[in-house]
Design an enzyme around this catalytic site. Structure first.
Site, PDB file in Angstrom:
ATOM      1  N   MET A 246       0.819  -1.163   0.043  1.00  0.00           N
ATOM      2  CA  MET A 246      -0.094   0.034  -0.094  1.00  0.00           C
ATOM      3  C   MET A 246       0.934   1.257  -0.070  1.00  0.00           C
ATOM      4  O   MET A 246       1.781   1.496   0.838  1.00  0.00           O
ATOM      5  CB  MET A 246      -0.982   0.140   1.409  1.00  0.00           C
ATOM      6  CG  MET A 246      -2.156  -0.873   0.850  1.00  0.00           C
ATOM      7  SD  MET A 246      -3.197  -0.856   2.570  1.00  0.00           S
ATOM      8  CE  MET A 246      -2.208  -1.539   3.726  1.00  0.00           C
TER       9      MET A 246
ATOM     10  N   SER B 108       5.025  -1.159  -1.631  1.00  0.00           N
ATOM     11  CA  SER B 108       4.445  -0.394  -2.738  1.00  0.00           C
ATOM     12  C   SER B 108       5.916   0.136  -3.575  1.00  0.00           C
ATOM     13  O   SER B 108       6.851   0.732  -2.816  1.00  0.00           O
ATOM     14  CB  SER B 108       3.584   0.439  -2.254  1.00  0.00           C
ATOM     15  OG  SER B 108       3.415   1.365  -3.383  1.00  0.00           O
TER      16      SER B 108
ATOM     17  N   TYR C 264       5.030  -0.803 -10.096  1.00  0.00           N
ATOM     18  CA  TYR C 264       4.544  -0.183 -11.201  1.00  0.00           C
ATOM     19  C   TYR C 264       5.357   0.184 -12.227  1.00  0.00           C
ATOM     20  O   TYR C 264       6.551   0.685 -12.048  1.00  0.00           O
ATOM     21  CB  TYR C 264       3.866   1.113 -10.678  1.00  0.00           C
ATOM     22  CG  TYR C 264       2.436   1.013  -9.825  1.00  0.00           C
ATOM     23  CD1 TYR C 264       1.555   0.118 -10.275  1.00  0.00           C
ATOM     24  CD2 TYR C 264       2.449   1.657  -8.776  1.00  0.00           C
ATOM     25  CE1 TYR C 264       0.346   0.130  -9.527  1.00  0.00           C
ATOM     26  CE2 TYR C 264       1.403   1.623  -7.898  1.00  0.00           C
ATOM     27  CZ  TYR C 264       0.374   0.669  -8.373  1.00  0.00           C
ATOM     28  OH  TYR C 264      -0.822   0.540  -7.539  1.00  0.00           O
TER      29      TYR C 264
ATOM     30  N   THR D  43       1.927  -5.018 -10.837  1.00  0.00           N
ATOM     31  CA  THR D  43       0.649  -4.562 -10.524  1.00  0.00           C
ATOM     32  C   THR D  43       0.037  -4.083 -11.850  1.00  0.00           C
ATOM     33  O   THR D  43       0.644  -3.280 -12.337  1.00  0.00           O
ATOM     34  CB  THR D  43       0.386  -3.649  -9.275  1.00  0.00           C
ATOM     35  OG1 THR D  43       0.566  -4.181  -8.163  1.00  0.00           O
ATOM     36  CG2 THR D  43      -1.240  -3.173  -9.366  1.00  0.00           C
TER      37      THR D  43
ATOM     38  N   LYS E 225      -0.378  -8.867 -10.211  1.00  0.00           N
ATOM     39  CA  LYS E 225      -1.338  -8.530  -9.524  1.00  0.00           C
ATOM     40  C   LYS E 225      -2.528  -7.664 -10.070  1.00  0.00           C
ATOM     41  O   LYS E 225      -2.043  -6.919 -10.731  1.00  0.00           O
ATOM     42  CB  LYS E 225      -0.826  -7.845  -7.983  1.00  0.00           C
ATOM     43  CG  LYS E 225      -1.954  -7.272  -7.287  1.00  0.00           C
ATOM     44  CD  LYS E 225      -1.202  -6.764  -5.838  1.00  0.00           C
ATOM     45  CE  LYS E 225      -2.123  -6.012  -4.907  1.00  0.00           C
ATOM     46  NZ  LYS E 225      -2.354  -4.722  -5.521  1.00  0.00           N
TER      47      LYS E 225
ATOM     48  N   SER F 121      -7.316  -9.765  -7.509  1.00  0.00           N
ATOM     49  CA  SER F 121      -7.447  -8.569  -6.832  1.00  0.00           C
ATOM     50  C   SER F 121      -8.091  -7.383  -7.561  1.00  0.00           C
ATOM     51  O   SER F 121      -7.955  -7.345  -8.742  1.00  0.00           O
ATOM     52  CB  SER F 121      -6.113  -8.127  -6.369  1.00  0.00           C
ATOM     53  OG  SER F 121      -6.103  -6.525  -5.937  1.00  0.00           O
TER      54      SER F 121
ATOM     55  N   HIS G 241      -7.767  -4.594  -6.327  1.00  0.00           N
ATOM     56  CA  HIS G 241      -7.209  -3.516  -5.730  1.00  0.00           C
ATOM     57  C   HIS G 241      -8.065  -3.061  -4.597  1.00  0.00           C
ATOM     58  O   HIS G 241      -8.125  -1.729  -4.255  1.00  0.00           O
ATOM     59  CB  HIS G 241      -6.889  -2.232  -6.648  1.00  0.00           C
ATOM     60  CG  HIS G 241      -5.591  -1.403  -6.523  1.00  0.00           C
ATOM     61  ND1 HIS G 241      -4.738  -1.832  -7.449  1.00  0.00           N
ATOM     62  CD2 HIS G 241      -5.146  -0.631  -5.709  1.00  0.00           C
ATOM     63  CE1 HIS G 241      -3.699  -0.823  -6.917  1.00  0.00           C
ATOM     64  NE2 HIS G 241      -4.170  -0.287  -6.023  1.00  0.00           N
TER      65      HIS G 241
ATOM     66  N   ARG H  12     -10.562  -0.616  -5.895  1.00  0.00           N
ATOM     67  CA  ARG H  12     -10.245   0.652  -6.370  1.00  0.00           C
ATOM     68  C   ARG H  12     -10.039   0.894  -7.748  1.00  0.00           C
ATOM     69  O   ARG H  12      -9.479   1.752  -8.392  1.00  0.00           O
ATOM     70  CB  ARG H  12      -9.008   1.179  -5.472  1.00  0.00           C
ATOM     71  CG  ARG H  12      -9.244   1.164  -4.072  1.00  0.00           C
ATOM     72  CD  ARG H  12      -7.978   1.014  -3.061  1.00  0.00           C
ATOM     73  NE  ARG H  12      -7.126   1.918  -3.171  1.00  0.00           N
ATOM     74  CZ  ARG H  12      -7.465   3.124  -2.347  1.00  0.00           C
ATOM     75  NH1 ARG H  12      -8.256   3.058  -1.466  1.00  0.00           N
ATOM     76  NH2 ARG H  12      -6.379   4.251  -2.183  1.00  0.00           N
TER      77      ARG H  12
ATOM     78  N   GLY I  20     -11.237  -6.827   0.370  1.00  0.00           N
ATOM     79  CA  GLY I  20     -12.504  -6.801   1.101  1.00  0.00           C
ATOM     80  C   GLY I  20     -12.492  -8.096   2.206  1.00  0.00           C
ATOM     81  O   GLY I  20     -13.412  -8.336   2.917  1.00  0.00           O
TER      82      GLY I  20
HETATM   83  C1  FMN Z   1      -4.386   3.225   0.586  1.00  0.00           C
HETATM   84  C2  FMN Z   1      -4.025   1.965  -0.362  1.00  0.00           C
HETATM   85  C3  FMN Z   1      -3.042   2.124  -1.074  1.00  0.00           C
HETATM   86  C4  FMN Z   1      -2.667   1.059  -1.927  1.00  0.00           C
HETATM   87  N1  FMN Z   1      -1.677   1.146  -2.869  1.00  0.00           N
HETATM   88  C5  FMN Z   1      -1.264   0.032  -3.724  1.00  0.00           C
HETATM   89  C6  FMN Z   1      -0.117   0.259  -4.433  1.00  0.00           C
HETATM   90  O1  FMN Z   1       0.734   1.174  -4.191  1.00  0.00           O
HETATM   91  N2  FMN Z   1       0.449  -0.837  -5.037  1.00  0.00           N
HETATM   92  C7  FMN Z   1      -0.459  -2.076  -5.331  1.00  0.00           C
HETATM   93  O2  FMN Z   1      -0.286  -2.864  -5.906  1.00  0.00           O
HETATM   94  N3  FMN Z   1      -1.650  -2.037  -4.523  1.00  0.00           N
HETATM   95  C8  FMN Z   1      -2.078  -0.808  -3.846  1.00  0.00           C
HETATM   96  N4  FMN Z   1      -3.267  -1.075  -3.022  1.00  0.00           N
HETATM   97  C9  FMN Z   1      -3.959  -2.140  -3.209  1.00  0.00           C
HETATM   98  C10 FMN Z   1      -3.607  -3.208  -2.319  1.00  0.00           C
HETATM   99  O3  FMN Z   1      -2.453  -3.892  -2.261  1.00  0.00           O
HETATM  100  C11 FMN Z   1      -4.604  -4.366  -2.153  1.00  0.00           C
HETATM  101  O4  FMN Z   1      -4.866  -4.858  -3.240  1.00  0.00           O
HETATM  102  C12 FMN Z   1      -6.024  -4.103  -1.486  1.00  0.00           C
HETATM  103  O5  FMN Z   1      -5.798  -3.103  -0.530  1.00  0.00           O
HETATM  104  C13 FMN Z   1      -6.779  -5.127  -0.676  1.00  0.00           C
HETATM  105  O6  FMN Z   1      -8.158  -4.811  -0.428  1.00  0.00           O
HETATM  106  P1  FMN Z   1      -8.463  -4.302   1.093  1.00  0.00           P
HETATM  107  O7  FMN Z   1      -8.061  -3.054   1.393  1.00  0.00           O
HETATM  108  O8  FMN Z   1      -9.988  -4.281   0.995  1.00  0.00           O
HETATM  109  O9  FMN Z   1      -8.168  -5.629   1.920  1.00  0.00           O
HETATM  110  C14 FMN Z   1      -3.527   0.089  -2.231  1.00  0.00           C
HETATM  111  C15 FMN Z   1      -4.379  -0.075  -1.477  1.00  0.00           C
HETATM  112  C16 FMN Z   1      -4.947   0.973  -0.606  1.00  0.00           C
HETATM  113  C17 FMN Z   1      -6.362   0.983   0.220  1.00  0.00           C
END
Ligand code: FMN
Length: 355
Positions: free
Chosen positions: A76, A104, A126, A152, A220, A242, A244, A247, A277
């Site tokens: 993250m 990340s 990335y 990712t 991912k 995933s 994300h 997101r 989730g």
């Molecule tokens: C605040 C935030 C920042 C994130 N940043 C990245 C990132 O930089 N790279 C990435 O591959 N996934 C990123 N993700 C996705 C997470 O790796 C992961 O897929 C996701 O948070 C899982 O869902 P959950 O938050 O419901 O557990 C981010 C998610 C959040 C919530």
């Protein structure tokens, strides 16, 4: 209110509104995120009897790394906005739990500081428009001790979808500059937009990253069996199913829905992991039953970090792992690695009665 809902509330109370909003946001109108949360919650078990669950075993391996729990922490961005130590604090908690940390591309913590936590970690990539910058980061991560790369491929356009937050408010300019392992020297003389995410990737990217780093590569953001097969054909050692965390695309299928298809497509020749989730040990158990080798949690770890730093992340991992152990006993499965799809009901759950 569950312990995790309580933690989320405490995290929100200490975070600036735009940071809390960024962490919480889902793409679109938040449909996918809502469905991820509801989907895991709606699963129902078909418990077994006459199995010896006097000792439950949660241990597993991911790409050869031995772990004491299959609950992993997702990569993250912007963790230092939750706590000044960011991934250094998260990493110490992960090490204590016998878990694994995703780091990340947009981390502000030096790779050596992550390695110093003792946590096994994977570097999330990335691919940037300027491939030379990606090469620098990947080589540094490999040299510092990353055990795998996580490529990712579901890059979001999230900034414009945070409810109530103007796109210009996040990420704040200076923080964005800091949230990368790239130095001013690395960035000197690069073209405008060099750090932007490349949109012209193909299957060759997997092999390129593997050769560059000498590390196994996971992809991912996979939500289709045919894509998973293409990734593995291209040399991926694993895929992370995933969205994300809801997101990527509001109207996307959920990771939960995609998981069985991906496991069926590549489960016999690659490791399949999942996130998005999951909010309890029971959700993690269900993910494993559906064929995931391990599951990542994202926001729950971030809430722990924001509310209580290292101790907060440690508590989240401990509680989720304890819940997982309890579910194993309750469904009659002594070992996490033995969870199987027949333990889950295939029919739709009864409608929820609210109030
Ligand atoms: C605040 C935030 C920042 C994130 N940043 C990245 C990132 O930089 N790279 C990435 O591959 N996934 C990123 N993700 C996705 C997470 O790796 C992961 O897929 C996701 O948070 C899982 O869902 P959950 O938050 O419901 O557990 C981010 C998610 C959040 C919530």
């Amino acid at each position: 209110m569950t312990w995790l809902e309580d933690l989320e509330e405490r995290a929100r109370a200490v975070l600036p509104a735009h940071v809390a909003g960024y962490y919480a946001a889902g793409a679109g109108a938040g449909e996918c995120l809502a469905e991820e949360l509801a989907g895991w919650e709606a699963l129902r078990w078909r418990p077994r009897v006459l199995t010896d669950t006097s000792a439950v075993d949660l241990s597993t391996t991911v790409l050869g790394t031995q772990l004491r729990t299959p609950v992993l922490v997702a990569p993250m961005a912007q963790q230092v906005a939750a706590h000044p130590e960011g991934e250094a604090a998260t990493g110490r908690a992960v090490a204590a739990a016998g878990s694994l940390l995703g780091v990340s591309t947009n981390t502000a913590v030096p790779f050596d500081a992550v390695t110093a936590t003792g946590a096994p970690w994977w570097y999330q990539v990335y691919v940037m428009r300027d491939r030379g910058l990606t090469r620098l980061l990947v080589e540094r991560a490999a040299a510092a001790g990353a055990r795998a790369l996580v490529l990712t491929l579901d890059t979001t356009a999230l900034a414009s979808t945070v409810p109530g937050v103007e796109p210009t408010e996040w990420p704040p300019g200076p923080a964005r500059e800091r949230a990368t392992a790239l130095t001013a020297e690395d960035l000197a003389d690069r073209e405008e937009g060099a750090t932007g995410t490349a949109r012209d990737l193909d299957a060759g990217t997997v092999g390129w990253l593997r050769e560059l780093s000498g590390l196994p590569v996971l992809v991912k953001g996979v939500l289709r069996g045919d894509d998973a097969a293409r990734c593995v054909d291209a040399g991926a050692a694993g895929v992370v199913v995933s969205t994300h965390g809801g997101r990527r695309l509001g109207t996307s299928v959920t990771a939960l829905r995609a998981l069985p298809e991906v496991v069926a497509a590549v489960g016999d020749r690659a490791e399949v992991l999942v996130d998005s989730g999951l909010r309890s040990g029971g959700h993690v158990a269900a993910a494993l039953a559906l064929g995931a080798r391990a599951a990542f949690v994202g926001r729950p770890a971030m809430w722990g970090l924001a509310a209580d730093g290292e101790a907060g992340v440690a508590d989240v991992l401990r509680r989720l792992t304890d819940e997982l152990a309890l579910v194993l006993q309750q469904v009659g499965a002594p070992r996490a690695v033995d969870l199987s799809p027949d333990l889950l009901a295939q029919d739709a759950p009864p409608p929820r009665r609210d109030g």
